[in-house]
Design a protein around this motif. Structure first.
Motif, PDB file in Angstrom:
ATOM      1  N   ASP A  28       9.767  63.626  37.140  1.00  0.00           N
ATOM      2  CA  ASP A  28      10.334  64.494  38.800  1.00  0.00           C
ATOM      3  C   ASP A  28      11.485  64.272  38.819  1.00  0.00           C
ATOM      4  O   ASP A  28      12.079  64.905  39.250  1.00  0.00           O
ATOM      5  N   THR A  29      11.645  63.151  38.917  1.00  0.00           N
ATOM      6  CA  THR A  29      13.687  62.848  39.090  1.00  0.00           C
ATOM      7  C   THR A  29      14.226  63.741  38.148  1.00  0.00           C
ATOM      8  O   THR A  29      15.379  63.479  38.488  1.00  0.00           O
ATOM      9  N   ARG A  69      13.577  66.127  36.929  1.00  0.00           N
ATOM     10  CA  ARG A  69      13.266  68.015  37.146  1.00  0.00           C
ATOM     11  C   ARG A  69      14.587  67.867  38.449  1.00  0.00           C
ATOM     12  O   ARG A  69      15.243  68.727  38.653  1.00  0.00           O
ATOM     13  N   GLU A  70      14.211  67.246  39.620  1.00  0.00           N
ATOM     14  CA  GLU A  70      14.656  67.123  41.211  1.00  0.00           C
ATOM     15  C   GLU A  70      15.932  66.986  41.064  1.00  0.00           C
ATOM     16  O   GLU A  70      16.379  67.959  41.413  1.00  0.00           O
ATOM     17  N   LEU A 119       5.134  59.656  35.526  1.00  0.00           N
ATOM     18  CA  LEU A 119       5.166  61.186  36.715  1.00  0.00           C
ATOM     19  C   LEU A 119       6.383  61.504  37.032  1.00  0.00           C
ATOM     20  O   LEU A 119       6.764  62.456  37.637  1.00  0.00           O
ATOM     21  N   ALA A 120       6.487  59.942  38.299  1.00  0.00           N
ATOM     22  CA  ALA A 120       7.641  60.240  39.295  1.00  0.00           C
ATOM     23  C   ALA A 120       9.881  60.046  37.806  1.00  0.00           C
ATOM     24  O   ALA A 120      10.047  60.769  38.347  1.00  0.00           O
ATOM     25  N   LYS A 171      12.255  57.351  43.185  1.00  0.00           N
ATOM     26  CA  LYS A 171      10.959  57.412  43.763  1.00  0.00           C
ATOM     27  C   LYS A 171       9.556  57.144  42.322  1.00  0.00           C
ATOM     28  O   LYS A 171       8.634  57.226  42.345  1.00  0.00           O
ATOM     29  N   GLU A 221       1.587  66.686  32.041  1.00  0.00           N
ATOM     30  CA  GLU A 221       3.131  66.905  31.930  1.00  0.00           C
ATOM     31  C   GLU A 221       3.773  66.843  30.751  1.00  0.00           C
ATOM     32  O   GLU A 221       4.361  67.516  30.067  1.00  0.00           O
TER      33      GLU A 221
END
Length: 459
Positions: free
Chosen positions: A348-349, A351-352, A344-345, A88, A119
């Motif tokens: 996200d990584t 979290r996901e 930002l990626a 990501k 964020e």
């Protein structure tokens, strides 16, 4: 609870096999050739922990130019928390790179800067109104946090603690405790920096009355020292790492940070948490301050924030951040658009892929292995840390006398056997483990097996 690493297709890198494998001696011929070239053109003051040269990295491995695959227990000093070349992060940075590389956020800003500030406001401790300013490095973030605190309070003094590491600029070197290799020969340093004793449970022992120096007692000791040496009314900020990094991965005793934060609040001193190494999921929480239920006035981040790209931030109370006049904060490259996209990626990584839970699982697994070693090896004085940030302190058996030679020997054996570990500590006697949170369990335990072999070989 066991939390597995992400599946192989999410590990990043060029589909690297997740195993340790040595095809040559370490260093191999290509690394030796590069070392010879380097000696002719790179400043001698820039040293490296390993004599090998990277060619690829991903998941929990780093592959050198001789096709040797190393277990990565260092993450580039806590930078590649989401794994090196995380898919990501690579995709987001590539897309941003294709649109524009730079405009300067102080001239023509862009959405990525705003989104990252949003964020950081959401994930940093506390539900108060926050603002963020972005920079390039941890040192820059710490120095700007001090600038903000000084401007907001009208005071000049900065308090730090023993064993601290805050960076390599002139001001942050003044704030850093260790002389070699960081400070020696580089002075004079910035003034109005005051150092207090910290909480170091393994070495604190008892006070003069025989009472144990627990967290509150250590805080009182630090506060009394600062009130004598500086005076609370002179201090703009107290800057502290919630878990000390270069100083030895020192976890303060419970209650220490909270008591220090209360004292700061009572005296109008800005409490700055330097979370450059501890922040962004590393310790099994978004930020290490959360483990002590401490809400900093300002918090600095870098390292793991960018997924491998250089970016840093100061995030904190809106009234403090907004006290600085327009133009007073900034820098040409601060909040670079490609680095913002990568950050930002990376968030996200985390979290996901449930990487906060994964950090705790790594801490439980590795910490358990290391504590088991300590039970049978008196050279291990202490095993400590939080989440995937673990330290092993070596001493002369039966004493608290530091043994930096053993730490060096263990690290050297590990390097030759294909495992990247780093040393640290004010006495140079700590091995630190900072694995990427994407490291597979089998690879993690293989690296720990090698550390056990290294200890045995050093008897």
């Amino acid at each position: 609870m066991s939390v597995p690493a992400p599946s192989p297709e999410l590990l990043g890198g060029p589909c690297l096999p997740q195993r340790r494998e040595l095809r040559t001696a370490v260093p191999g011929p290509r690394s030796l050739a590069l070392a010879q070239r380097r000696s002719a053109v790179v400043a001698a003051g820039l040293s490296s922990a390993l004599p090998v040269y990277a060619a690829a990295a991903g998941g929990g491995v780093l592959v050198d130019v001789d096709d040797n695959s190393f277990v990565d227990l260092g993450s580039g000093i806590a930078v590649t928390t989401v794994g090196n070349s995380a898919p990501k992060v690579v995709a987001a940075a590539t897309e941003a790179l294709s649109r524009f590389t730079h405009t300067c956020a102080m001239i023509t800003p862009y959405e990525g800067y705003v989104r990252l500030a949003e964020e950081l406001a959401a994930i940093t401790p506390g539900d108060h109104h926050k603002r963020t300013a972005l920079f390039n490095t941890g040192s820059e973030a710490v120095e700007n946090a001090v600038k903000i605190a000084r401007h907001a309070t009208g005071r000049s003094g900065v308090a730090v603690v023993d064993h601290a590491y805050h960076g390599r600029t002139n001001l942050t070197l003044a704030m850093t405790a260790k002389n070699m290799p960081y400070k020696d020969g580089f002075g004079p340093f910035a003034s109005d920096v005051f150092r207090a004793p910290t909480s170091y449970p393994f070495r604190d022992g008892a006070d003069l009355d025989g009472n144990p120096v627990d967290g509150p007692a250590a805080a009182r000791r630090a506060i009394e020292h600062l009130e004598r040496s500086a005076g609370a009314e002179r201090l703009a900020a107290l800057v502290i790492e919630p878990v000390q990094g270069e100083g030895g991965f020192i976890v303060p005793a419970p209650g220490f940070l909270a008591e220090i934060a209360r004292w700061c609040a009572d005296h109008g001193i800005v409490f700055v948490a330097d979370e450059v190494q501890t922040g962004v999921a590393r310790t099994g929480a978004w930020f290490a301050s959360e483990h002590e239920n401490v809400v900093p006035d300002l918090i600095t981040t870098a390292k793991g924030l960018g997924g491998g790209l250089p970016i840093a931030a100061v995030t904190g109370r809106a009234d403090l951040m907004d006290s600085v006049h327009p133009g007073g904060l900034g820098g040409t490259y601060g909040g670079n658009p490609v680095a913002c996209a990568a950050a930002l990626a990376a968030l996200d990584t985390i979290r996901e892929d449930c990487l906060i839970d994964r950090a705790r699982a790594i801490g439980d697994a590795a910490g358990g292995r290391l504590r088991a070693l300590a039970e049978t090896d008196p050279r291990i004085g202490d095993v400590r840390g939080r989440g995937a940030m673990l330290g092993v302190e070596f001493v002369r058996p039966g004493t608290h006398e530091p043994d930096p030679g053993l730490a060096k020997a263990v690290a050297g054996y590990a390097h030759r056997a294909g495992v990247i570990v780093l040393t640290c500590g004010s006495f140079g006697n700590v091995i630190r483990l900072l694995p990427p949170l994407t490291i597979p369990d089998e690879l993690l335990h293989d690296g720990l097996d090698v550390l056990a072999e290294a200890l045995e070989a050093a008897r």
